[in-house]
Design a protein around this motif. Sequence first.
Motif, mmCIF file in Angstrom:
data_model
loop_
_atom_site.group_PDB
_atom_site.id
_atom_site.type_symbol
_atom_site.label_atom_id
_atom_site.label_comp_id
_atom_site.label_asym_id
_atom_site.label_seq_id
_atom_site.Cartn_x
_atom_site.Cartn_y
_atom_site.Cartn_z
ATOM 1 N N THR A 179 0.993 -1.092 0.005
ATOM 2 C CA THR A 179 0.125 -0.025 0.017
ATOM 3 C C THR A 179 0.910 1.228 0.097
ATOM 4 O OG1 THR A 179 -0.159 0.065 2.285
ATOM 5 C CG2 THR A 179 -1.803 -1.218 1.308
ATOM 6 N N VAL A 180 0.345 2.186 -0.835
ATOM 7 C CA VAL A 180 1.054 3.377 -0.805
ATOM 8 C C VAL A 180 0.131 4.561 -0.408
ATOM 9 C CG1 VAL A 180 2.707 5.095 -2.156
ATOM 10 C CG2 VAL A 180 2.319 2.546 -2.524
ATOM 11 N N ASN A 181 0.434 5.444 0.752
ATOM 12 C CA ASN A 181 -0.402 6.602 1.012
ATOM 13 C C ASN A 181 0.372 7.891 1.378
ATOM 14 O OD1 ASN A 181 -3.201 5.326 0.979
ATOM 15 N ND2 ASN A 181 -1.971 3.772 2.303
ATOM 16 N N ALA A 182 -0.448 8.909 1.383
ATOM 17 C CA ALA A 182 0.322 10.207 1.739
ATOM 18 C C ALA A 182 -0.307 10.669 2.859
ATOM 19 C CB ALA A 182 0.191 11.036 0.576
ATOM 20 N N ILE A 183 0.367 11.397 3.876
ATOM 21 C CA ILE A 183 -0.217 12.017 4.890
ATOM 22 C C ILE A 183 -0.020 13.678 4.526
ATOM 23 C CG2 ILE A 183 0.155 12.528 7.133
ATOM 24 C CD1 ILE A 183 1.014 9.791 7.877
ATOM 25 N N ALA A 184 -1.024 14.410 4.759
ATOM 26 C CA ALA A 184 -0.920 16.067 4.485
ATOM 27 C C ALA A 184 -1.134 16.514 5.677
ATOM 28 C CB ALA A 184 -1.820 16.177 3.292
ATOM 29 N N PRO A 185 -0.290 17.063 6.411
ATOM 30 C CA PRO A 185 -0.329 17.897 7.793
ATOM 31 C C PRO A 185 -0.540 19.143 7.481
ATOM 32 C CG PRO A 185 1.571 16.330 7.908
ATOM 33 C CD PRO A 185 1.213 16.479 6.410
ATOM 34 N N GLY A 186 -1.237 19.868 8.275
ATOM 35 C CA GLY A 186 -1.157 21.225 8.353
ATOM 36 C C GLY A 186 -0.309 21.761 9.082
ATOM 37 N N PHE A 187 -0.423 22.722 9.959
ATOM 38 C CA PHE A 187 0.702 23.448 10.671
ATOM 39 C C PHE A 187 0.952 22.418 11.946
ATOM 40 C CE2 PHE A 187 -1.001 27.067 8.889
ATOM 41 C CZ PHE A 187 0.200 27.732 8.471
ATOM 42 N N THR A 232 -5.287 2.396 0.348
ATOM 43 C CA THR A 232 -4.122 2.672 -0.532
ATOM 44 C C THR A 232 -4.496 3.841 -1.684
ATOM 45 O OG1 THR A 232 -2.308 1.831 -1.803
ATOM 46 C CG2 THR A 232 -4.639 0.797 -2.507
ATOM 47 N N GLY A 233 -3.521 4.482 -1.933
ATOM 48 C CA GLY A 233 -3.689 5.664 -2.894
ATOM 49 C C GLY A 233 -4.238 6.837 -2.418
ATOM 50 N N GLN A 234 -4.257 7.014 -0.965
ATOM 51 C CA GLN A 234 -5.118 7.876 -0.378
ATOM 52 C C GLN A 234 -3.942 9.173 0.175
ATOM 53 O OE1 GLN A 234 -8.507 7.648 -0.319
ATOM 54 N NE2 GLN A 234 -7.683 6.050 -1.804
ATOM 55 N N VAL A 235 -4.727 10.154 0.447
ATOM 56 C CA VAL A 235 -4.022 11.496 0.672
ATOM 57 C C VAL A 235 -4.724 11.639 2.276
ATOM 58 C CG1 VAL A 235 -3.031 13.911 0.666
ATOM 59 C CG2 VAL A 235 -3.418 12.352 -1.541
ATOM 60 N N ILE A 236 -4.106 11.444 3.168
ATOM 61 C CA ILE A 236 -5.013 11.783 4.444
ATOM 62 C C ILE A 236 -4.567 12.995 5.221
ATOM 63 C CG2 ILE A 236 -5.663 10.612 6.788
ATOM 64 C CD1 ILE A 236 -5.319 8.094 5.142
ATOM 65 N N GLY A 237 -5.578 13.759 5.358
ATOM 66 C CA GLY A 237 -5.040 15.155 5.898
ATOM 67 C C GLY A 237 -5.109 14.919 7.277
#
Length: 243
Positions: A179-187, A232-237
């Motif tokens: 699985t390949v995912n991205a995490i997208a943090p704010g501050f 998988t394939g997700q960008v989780i904020g």
Amino acid sequence: MADVKQVALVTGASRGIGRAIAIKLAQVGFHVIVNYKSNREAAEEVLLTIQNAGGSGELAQFDVAEGPATSAAVEELLTKHESIDVLVNNAGICRDMLLLWMKEEDWLSVLNTNLISFFYVTKPILRTMLKKRYGRIINMSSVSGQMGSPGQVNYSAAKAGLIGATMALAKEMGKKGITVNAIAPGFVETDMLNGLKLDDAIKRIPLQRCGKPEEVAELAAFLASEKAAYITGQVIGINGGMF
Ligand code: NAP
């Protein structure tokens, strides 16, 4: 977890979010490779924290922005470890400036560290994941890559690029148990925010505060676990609601 510990590599694990992820992954049973660029003292502190809590890990110094030399460093790790089961592409920098005044070196160094590195770190590790038909790849993107931030054309471009790479690689690897995912943090409260005036930004965050590295680490640990097999394939904020 099986008798032999699964191995996780966290790039940029000497400070901030990477540090918290390394400590958390060790806590849940991974042998953690703590990568850093130059701050050996901080990396040693992370390793000691892991070991004092009964976990296991090791240090690996390399600069993810160094292209083929990065791959060589990763290959060397793979002579020691049969496989790396979890890869967290976390190392990152920002060099903020309006594009009009941005220096070429700041454009290139941000792209190299945050995005181009993805190729050189991930490719050799993917080979071992494929052999095992198992793997978890987590890419540290940013809310800047989702919505674009003024003064961060370089950083936004790199983090958006990582999102594209995440979605495409997830499709390539779906059948292989990776699985390949991205995490997208704010501050998030780390050294990266040093010098920023955050008062106005915080007013625009529904949860009215910055995040903590440990909160991002909880999310990363879940994505790294076997329980996250259908994501998988997700960008989780993780951004307090700002996007
Ligand atoms: P940080 O506190 O500045 O820590 C950066 C870490 O990356 C350090 O461990 C540093 O190692 C390492 N690093 C930097 N350049 C490297 C290189 N070329 N090779 C290897 N390691 C390198 O940053 P952070 O806030 O924890 O950020 C971690 C990730 O989250 C980054 O990708 C960042 O873009 C992303 N992010 C952060 C925020 C935030 O608000 N903090 C928001 C969104 C996304 P040394 O100690 O050796 O310098």
